[in-house]
Each structure stands twice: as structure tokens, then as C-alpha cells.
Motif scaffolding. Structure first.
Motif, short mmCIF file in Angstrom:
data_model
loop_
_atom_site.label_atom_id
_atom_site.label_comp_id
_atom_site.label_asym_id
_atom_site.label_seq_id
_atom_site.Cartn_x
_atom_site.Cartn_y
_atom_site.Cartn_z
N PRO A 50 0.81 -1.22 0.00
CA PRO A 50 0.00 0.00 0.00
C PRO A 50 0.84 1.27 0.00
CG PRO A 50 -0.87 -1.59 1.57
CD PRO A 50 0.45 -2.13 1.10
N ARG A 51 0.32 2.29 -0.62
CA ARG A 51 1.06 3.54 -0.76
C ARG A 51 1.47 4.14 0.58
NH1 ARG A 51 -1.21 8.97 -3.87
NH2 ARG A 51 0.56 10.33 -3.32
N ARG A 52 0.67 3.98 1.59
CA ARG A 52 0.99 4.59 2.89
C ARG A 52 2.27 4.04 3.49
NH1 ARG A 52 -3.58 1.44 3.81
NH2 ARG A 52 -3.25 -0.42 5.09
N LYS A 58 11.39 2.67 1.59
CA LYS A 58 12.59 3.38 1.15
C LYS A 58 13.70 3.31 2.18
CE LYS A 58 11.78 7.39 -0.83
NZ LYS A 58 11.16 8.72 -1.09
N CYS A 59 13.36 2.97 3.42
CA CYS A 59 14.36 2.90 4.47
C CYS A 59 15.08 1.55 4.51
CB CYS A 59 13.72 3.16 5.84
SG CYS A 59 12.96 4.78 6.02
N VAL A 60 14.60 0.58 3.75
CA VAL A 60 15.16 -0.77 3.81
C VAL A 60 16.54 -0.84 3.17
CG1 VAL A 60 14.85 -3.16 3.04
CG2 VAL A 60 12.90 -1.86 3.93
N SER A 61 16.66 -0.29 1.96
CA SER A 61 17.94 -0.34 1.26
C SER A 61 17.95 0.71 0.16
CB SER A 61 18.19 -1.72 0.64
OG SER A 61 17.27 -1.96 -0.41
N LYS A 62 19.16 0.99 -0.35
CA LYS A 62 19.28 1.95 -1.45
C LYS A 62 18.56 1.43 -2.69
CE LYS A 62 22.61 4.56 -4.22
NZ LYS A 62 21.98 4.17 -5.52
N LYS A 63 18.64 0.10 -2.92
CA LYS A 63 17.99 -0.48 -4.10
C LYS A 63 16.48 -0.30 -4.03
CE LYS A 63 19.80 -4.19 -5.60
NZ LYS A 63 20.25 -5.60 -5.76
N ARG A 65 14.94 2.03 -2.24
CA ARG A 65 14.67 3.47 -2.33
C ARG A 65 14.67 3.93 -3.77
NH1 ARG A 65 18.63 5.19 0.49
NH2 ARG A 65 19.99 5.94 -1.18
N ASP A 66 15.64 3.46 -4.56
CA ASP A 66 15.70 3.85 -5.96
C ASP A 66 14.49 3.33 -6.73
OD1 ASP A 66 18.08 5.07 -5.44
OD2 ASP A 66 19.33 3.45 -6.24
N PHE A 67 14.06 2.10 -6.41
CA PHE A 67 12.89 1.53 -7.09
C PHE A 67 11.62 2.29 -6.74
CE2 PHE A 67 9.24 -1.39 -6.94
CZ PHE A 67 9.16 -1.73 -8.28
N ILE A 68 11.43 2.58 -5.44
CA ILE A 68 10.23 3.31 -5.00
C ILE A 68 10.19 4.70 -5.63
CG2 ILE A 68 9.05 4.29 -3.00
CD1 ILE A 68 8.87 1.27 -3.13
N SER A 69 11.35 5.34 -5.76
CA SER A 69 11.41 6.72 -6.22
C SER A 69 11.31 6.86 -7.73
CB SER A 69 12.71 7.39 -5.75
OG SER A 69 12.79 7.38 -4.34
N SER A 70 11.42 5.75 -8.46
CA SER A 70 11.42 5.87 -9.92
C SER A 70 10.44 4.89 -10.58
CB SER A 70 12.84 5.65 -10.46
OG SER A 70 13.35 4.39 -10.05
N GLU A 71 10.73 3.57 -10.52
CA GLU A 71 9.96 2.60 -11.30
C GLU A 71 8.61 2.26 -10.71
OE1 GLU A 71 12.29 -0.84 -12.36
OE2 GLU A 71 14.15 0.26 -12.06
N LEU A 72 8.45 2.37 -9.40
CA LEU A 72 7.23 1.90 -8.73
C LEU A 72 5.97 2.50 -9.34
CD1 LEU A 72 5.95 0.35 -6.27
CD2 LEU A 72 6.02 2.54 -5.09
N TYR A 73 5.97 3.80 -9.60
CA TYR A 73 4.79 4.50 -10.12
C TYR A 73 4.27 3.85 -11.39
CZ TYR A 73 2.11 8.18 -12.45
OH TYR A 73 1.14 8.87 -13.13
N LEU A 156 6.67 10.79 -4.44
CA LEU A 156 7.56 9.66 -4.21
C LEU A 156 8.89 10.10 -3.61
CD1 LEU A 156 6.98 7.35 -7.30
CD2 LEU A 156 6.22 7.03 -4.95
N LEU A 157 9.32 11.31 -3.95
CA LEU A 157 10.54 11.87 -3.36
C LEU A 157 10.23 12.71 -2.12
CD1 LEU A 157 12.43 12.99 -6.61
CD2 LEU A 157 12.69 10.85 -5.33
N ASN A 158 8.93 13.03 -1.94
CA ASN A 158 8.51 13.92 -0.85
C ASN A 158 9.33 15.21 -0.86
OD1 ASN A 158 6.95 14.67 1.38
ND2 ASN A 158 8.40 13.82 2.84
N LYS A 159 9.37 15.83 -2.05
CA LYS A 159 10.27 16.96 -2.23
C LYS A 159 9.67 17.98 -3.18
CE LYS A 159 14.92 17.91 -4.07
NZ LYS A 159 16.12 17.29 -4.71
N TRP A 160 9.83 19.27 -2.83
CA TRP A 160 9.48 20.38 -3.70
C TRP A 160 10.72 20.83 -4.47
CZ3 TRP A 160 4.60 22.39 -4.33
CH2 TRP A 160 3.64 22.06 -3.37
N GLU A 161 10.52 21.25 -5.71
CA GLU A 161 11.62 21.84 -6.46
C GLU A 161 11.09 22.89 -7.42
OE1 GLU A 161 13.70 19.23 -9.04
OE2 GLU A 161 11.91 18.27 -9.83
#
Length: 369
Positions: A50-52, A58-63, A65-73, A156-161
């Protein structure tokens, strides 16, 4: 006008093309998201979380985190399991802007951190969603002239830019998203002149392209995108006709004036849900209207009790559930598949709002991830 590219589709195609490479790496543990499982099985497992819980993943590993932040969507979209959350822009009693997010499963609004300070003091901004991202465009302040700045929030990044600025500074304009493009239309310019320009944003190139058309109206009130068209209307009471509107055909790249019953009686925020269009009429109480496309007219669905929610209200939807959000973020939910009425008043369920009932909702949008 060059057509905007759809980044989600491009990325999805990229993943399909590289799938064979992933398949050939199954024996390599370095390519495994979950040790002992083939890469594609690991993808399916993580995609169904689930999204929540994505921030925890993302805290489990860098791999991960990278998957959640890019490919997951992209995988969750293709699997049809994306969760919709609602993002609301509000203005408090001190005239400061805040952003909030609602996970309907938890039934509680939460303040979204990190809103750029410049946005918190502005009026006349617009809020729009393109893909998985939320955009805040333009605006002005008590001591600030119109701006062309655009800020983007990635959940996914929880970030403003800060992304590419519009070519024209504008405030009190309207925006829309259609066919993978983001549009900024009309409004007032840096010298408070009425603008007849409109711009399109290519998110992949991070670039705006400006256009001019005399059919762009002054004093814009609402916009509505459906059937590859963007409708706009003005709100002036001293211009005849008072509900004059225009439509942009995205497929033919043409603006045209439009004068029909749909636009003449369009008097509030509207949204597309599936194949239907709904509008909230707040001129006398609160009425939910639905567009009869064949006759291009609005028909009443039912009334919404003003004892349950206070105007002004905005609307959004997750699937076939309509969300009516009022002052203080008091929220009513209406299942459009099972519309019930008591003496003409729609039966709804509610989600508590903020402790402060003075916050006025400026805009609300849904992002499904």
C-alpha cells in the motif's frame, strides 16, 4: 504547436524494452530486489505494498529506495492498483497558503511539509497535476508583482523543487492538464494587464512554449478539460454575456468562442469522473450537477446539506467516489455508483477537517500512485 510527450508512457516503454535484460540477470543476486526471488517477482511484490507504507520501504535499502522513487509508479499504474490521495491548497485567516494531503484510508488530513516560502505568501496561483506530480504556478503577493515561477512536488521523493519558469508572469489565471501537457491560460500580467497568451509545458524537456490568441478571455473563473478539449469561462458581471466562454481543441490546436447551455450555466468547480462530468453549483445552497452530453445541459443529481459543510467548496474524485471539500477541509464523500437521497439531499459520509474552520480551500487535486 508541437505535441507534448507523455513521460509516463515513454518510461513504461523503456521498462518493457529492458525487461529482457532484467530476465537475463535473474541468477545475479545483485539484480534481485528481494533475495531469492527473480527480479520481476520482486517488482510485483513491492508494487502491491500500500502507498501509505512506501516511505518505510525506502528505508530498507538503497535499491528499494531507488525503485520506490522511480519505477514503482509506472508498475502500479499498469497493474491498476494505484492509490489515490488528495492534495489541497488552502488559505488561512492570516492569508498564508498551506498544502495538505489526505489518505482516504486513514481519513485524516495531514499538513504537507516543505512548501516553498514564496508560495505561502502568494495570491492568484493555480494548482495542477501532471502524471505523479503537483504543480503550483505563478501568482503575486501584497508586495510582489506577478511571477512566472513554477514549483513542483513529487510525492515519491517527498520533495518540492523549482522547475522551468513560465515565459510570462501571470496571476489570477487558469490551468489545465490534457493529453500529457500542462497549460497556463490567460490571467493578469506584471502590469495588471489582461493577457491573451497561453503556454504549454513539456515536463520531459522542462520547457514552456508561449502562444497568443484573442479568444483567451479576461477575468477567468474556471477551467475544465475533457474529450481532448479545455473549456474556460470568465466571471465578470459587467461584461456581456456574463458567462462567455471559449474552448481549446488540443487535437487541432485551435481556440474558439463557445456559447451553449453547458457553458452558460457552468457556475462552479467541475470535474471529470470516468465518462461523466460533474459540477458543484453554490449559487443557492450546494447542488451537485451532472452534464448531459447529448443535450449539452446540466441536470441535478441532488442537494448537499449546508449543515454538513461550509462554502466555498471544491471537488475531486478517486475512482467513482466524489469528494466535496469545504471550509476548514471538512470533507464529504459520495459514492457515485450508489447515490442515495433523502428528500432530495444526497447521502454522504464525512471526514473531519482541520481544527481551524477558517481555512478556505483554493484548489484540490488527486494523485494516484
Amino acid at each position: 504547436m508541437e505535441s507534448c510527450k507523455q513521460p509516463d508512457l515513454d518510461n513504461a516503454l523503456h521498462f518493457e524494452k529492458t525487461r529482457g535484460q532484467y530476465d537475463s540477470d535473474f541468477g545475479d543476486t545483485d539484480s534481485e530486489l528481494i533475495p531469492g526471488l527473480p527480479h520481476d517477482i520482486g517488482i510485483l511484490c513491492l508494487a502491491r505494498v500500500p502507498r501509505r507504507d512506501h516511505q518505510l520501504l525506502k528505508c530498507v535499502s538503497k535499491k528499494w529506495r531507488d525503485f520506490i522513487s522511480s519505477e514503482l509508479y509506472f508498475y502500479r499504474q499498469r497493474l491498476g492498483i494505484a492509490d489515490g490521495w488528495i492534495y489541497a491548497v488552502c488559505r488561512d485567516s492570516s492569508e498564508c497558503v498551506h498544502c495538505y494531503v489526505l489518505d482516504p484510508a486513514r481519513r485524516k488530513w495531514k499538513k504537507l511539509p516543505g512548501l516553498p516560502y514564496a508560495c505561502s505568501k502568494r495570491f492568484g496561483m493555480t494548482c495542477e497535476v501532471l502524471g505523479r506530480k503537483l504543480y503550483l504556478l505563478g501568482g503575486c503577493g501584497w508586495t510582489e508583482d506577478a511571477t512566472n515561477e513554477v514549483y513542483c512536488y513529487d510525492p515519491l521523493l517527498n520533495k518540492w523543487e523549482n522547475v522551468a519558469n513560465m515565459e510570462t508572469a501571470r496571476f489570477h489565471f487558469v490551468s489545465g492538464a490534457s493529453d500529457g501537457c500542462l497549460y497556463a491560460i490567460g490571467g493578469m500580467g506584471s502590469n495588471s494587464e489582461a493577457l491573451t497568451s497561453w503556454e504549454t509545458y513539456d515536463s520531459e524537456a522542462n520547457k514552456w512554449t508561449s502562444h497568443e490568441d484573442l479568444n483567451i478571455l479576461p477575468d477567468l473563473g474556471e477551467s475544465l478539460a475533457f474529450d481532448s478539449r479545455i473549456y474556460i469561462r470568465h466571471i465578470s458581471t459587467n461584461v456581456f454575456p456574463a458567462t462567455y466562454a471559449a474552448v481549446y481543441d488540443t487535437s487541432n490546436d485551435v481556440w474558439s468562442p463557445v456559447d451553449n447551455e453547458m457553458t452558460m450555466n457552468w457556475c462552479g468547480p467541475a470535474i471529470v469522473v470516468g465518462d461523466d462530468v460533474y459540477m458543484l453549483d453554490q449559487t443557492a445552497g450546494i447542488k451537485l450537477m451532472m452534464l448531459d452530453k447529448e443535450n449539452q445541459s446540466w441536470v441535478s443529481v441532488g442537494r448537499i446539506s449546508t449543515y454538513l459543510i461550509k462554502t466555498p467548496c471544491r471537488i475531486t474524485a478517486i475512482g467513482n467516489t466524489l469528494f466535496v471539500i469545504g471550509r476548514g477541509l471538512q470533507t464529504l464523500m459520495l459514492d457515485l455508483d450508489k447515490v442515495g437521497r433523502v428528500k432530495g439531499t444526497l447521502m454522504t459520509t464525512s471526514i473531519p477537517g482541520l481544527d481551524s474552520v477558517d481555512d478556505i480551500i483554493v484548489s484540490c487535486k488527486t494523485i494516484a500512485i
